[in-house]
Design a protein around this motif. Sequence first.
Motif, mmCIF file in Angstrom:
data_model
loop_
_atom_site.group_PDB
_atom_site.id
_atom_site.type_symbol
_atom_site.label_atom_id
_atom_site.label_comp_id
_atom_site.label_asym_id
_atom_site.label_seq_id
_atom_site.Cartn_x
_atom_site.Cartn_y
_atom_site.Cartn_z
ATOM 1 N N THR A 61 0.808 -1.219 0.000
ATOM 2 C CA THR A 61 0.000 0.000 0.000
ATOM 3 C C THR A 61 0.841 1.270 0.000
ATOM 4 O OG1 THR A 61 -1.824 -1.101 1.153
ATOM 5 C CG2 THR A 61 -1.737 1.298 1.310
ATOM 6 N N ALA A 62 1.958 1.271 0.728
ATOM 7 C CA ALA A 62 2.743 2.498 0.928
ATOM 8 C C ALA A 62 3.127 3.202 -0.373
ATOM 9 C CB ALA A 62 3.978 2.193 1.773
ATOM 10 N N ILE A 198 5.171 7.634 6.227
ATOM 11 C CA ILE A 198 5.522 8.719 5.307
ATOM 12 C C ILE A 198 4.409 8.922 4.283
ATOM 13 C CG2 ILE A 198 7.130 9.427 3.486
ATOM 14 C CD1 ILE A 198 9.332 7.944 5.047
ATOM 15 N N SER A 199 3.907 7.821 3.733
ATOM 16 C CA SER A 199 2.849 7.902 2.717
ATOM 17 C C SER A 199 1.579 8.527 3.278
ATOM 18 C CB SER A 199 2.550 6.503 2.168
ATOM 19 O OG SER A 199 3.694 5.949 1.556
ATOM 20 N N LEU A 200 1.198 8.140 4.487
ATOM 21 C CA LEU A 200 -0.008 8.693 5.109
ATOM 22 C C LEU A 200 0.149 10.187 5.383
ATOM 23 C CD1 LEU A 200 -0.850 5.814 7.623
ATOM 24 C CD2 LEU A 200 -2.059 6.368 5.501
ATOM 25 N N LEU A 201 1.327 10.581 5.830
ATOM 26 C CA LEU A 201 1.581 11.996 6.087
ATOM 27 C C LEU A 201 1.538 12.802 4.794
ATOM 28 C CD1 LEU A 201 4.481 11.792 8.729
ATOM 29 C CD2 LEU A 201 2.086 12.430 9.132
ATOM 30 N N VAL A 202 2.059 12.241 3.725
ATOM 31 C CA VAL A 202 2.031 12.938 2.431
ATOM 32 C C VAL A 202 0.588 13.090 1.942
ATOM 33 C CG1 VAL A 202 2.700 12.796 -0.002
ATOM 34 C CG2 VAL A 202 4.360 12.241 1.777
ATOM 35 N N ALA A 203 -0.241 12.078 2.181
ATOM 36 C CA ALA A 203 -1.655 12.168 1.781
ATOM 37 C C ALA A 203 -2.342 13.333 2.487
ATOM 38 C CB ALA A 203 -2.375 10.854 2.097
ATOM 39 N N VAL A 204 -2.080 13.460 3.779
ATOM 40 C CA VAL A 204 -2.663 14.572 4.545
ATOM 41 C C VAL A 204 -2.104 15.902 4.042
ATOM 42 C CG1 VAL A 204 -2.877 15.613 6.831
ATOM 43 C CG2 VAL A 204 -3.056 13.127 6.575
ATOM 44 N N LEU A 205 -0.804 15.924 3.769
ATOM 45 C CA LEU A 205 -0.163 17.152 3.290
ATOM 46 C C LEU A 205 -0.718 17.575 1.935
ATOM 47 C CD1 LEU A 205 2.027 19.320 3.646
ATOM 48 C CD2 LEU A 205 3.652 17.751 2.565
#
Length: 356
Positions: A61-62, A198-205
Motif C-alpha cells: 500500500t505504501a 511517510i505515505s499517510l503523512l504525504v496524503a494529509v499534506l
Amino acid sequence: MKKKEILCDFLLWILFAILLGLTISFSFLPLLSVNPFQALTVMFSETFSSTYNMGNILIKTAPLILTGLAFTFTYKANLYNIGAQGQFYSGCICASAVSLALGGKLPGPIVILLAGMAAILGGAVVGFIIGFLKAKFNANEFLISMMSTYVIQYVMQLLLRTSLQESKHEYLKTDYLDKSTWLPKIIPGTSVSLGIVISLLVAVLVWYVLYKTSLGFRIRATGLNQDAARMSGISPQHQYMLAFAISGAIAGLAGLVEINGMQHMLLTGFDTQIGSYGIGIAILANAHPLAVVPASLLFGFLQVGGTALGHSTDAPASVIDLLQGFVMLFVLMSFYFRRKAELNKLKKKRIVTEEA
C-alpha cells in the motif's frame, strides 16, 4: 446535512461497484478450473492468517498511496500524469545512488534524509520537464509523460550496467544498501517500514495543500477553467509546471519508500505497474487525496490476496489484474450511472417546480 448525504450516496455507489466488480471477476474463475468459493476463502484465510501476511498489505500500500497522489495532484489542474512510473524510477535511482555512496560513512538517519531529498528532487525534475513542455509548447502531457517513463527506464538500465552495477558485475542490480540506510521497521513480526507512515503523512499534506492553501486554489482553479483563471490573474502555464513538479516529487518519494523500505537495492524490471496502479487508485478515489488511502489499501489487499490465490490454486498470476480490472471497470461505470441518476433527479424536480 446535504454534504453528508452526498458523501454517503457516493460511498454506497463505490462500495456497490467494488462488490459487483469482485463478484463478476470471481465468476470467471471456473473457466480457469478454480472454485470461486474456495478462492475467496483462500484469499481471506491466507492474507489474514498472520501478522506478517497482513503486514504485506501495508508494504504494497505504501508506494501505491504516493503514485495515486501523484496522479491526483495533476488531475486537479486538469492534467494527466501518465508517467508516474518513470518519476518513481527516477526517485529509485537517486535514493539508491545516495544510499550507496554515503551508507556507512554518515549516520543512517542523515543518509535516509538525504536519499529522500534526492528521490524527491529526481522525480520533481522529470515532472518539471513535462510541465515545462506543456506550458511552453502546449505539448500533449499525456504522451510526453508516458514516453518519459521509457526514457527513465533506459537510463536506469544504463546505470545498472555501469556506475551502479553490483561489485561482481554479473547482474543488472546494485549492491545491497547498508543496513543503516534502511527505513526502520515499525510493526514487530513484519517487514512494514516507516514508509507507510511517510505515505499517510504525504496524503494529509497533499489534501492540505490542495484545499487549504492559495497554491492549491490556483491549481484547482486552473483545472476547472483555465481561461477564467487567467482572467483572474492566475498563470495556467505556471500551474502546469508547479503541478507536474510536485506530482513528480511525490512519485519520486515512492522510490525511497520502495528502495530503502523494502527492496534495499535497485534492480531492473521491478514494480513495472506501480504507476498504472496509481492511476486506477486515483480514479477509484475520485481524485481526493484522503480517499486515495483506502483505495490503495484495497489494491494492496487484492495484490496480496491474488498472490496467495495463485500459490494455493491453479489460478495464474494474472488473476490479480483480473480482480483489479473488473473493480476499476465497475467503479467507472458507477460514476456514469450515478451522474445520470443525479441528472434525472434534477430534471424531475425542475418539472415538478414548473408544474407548481
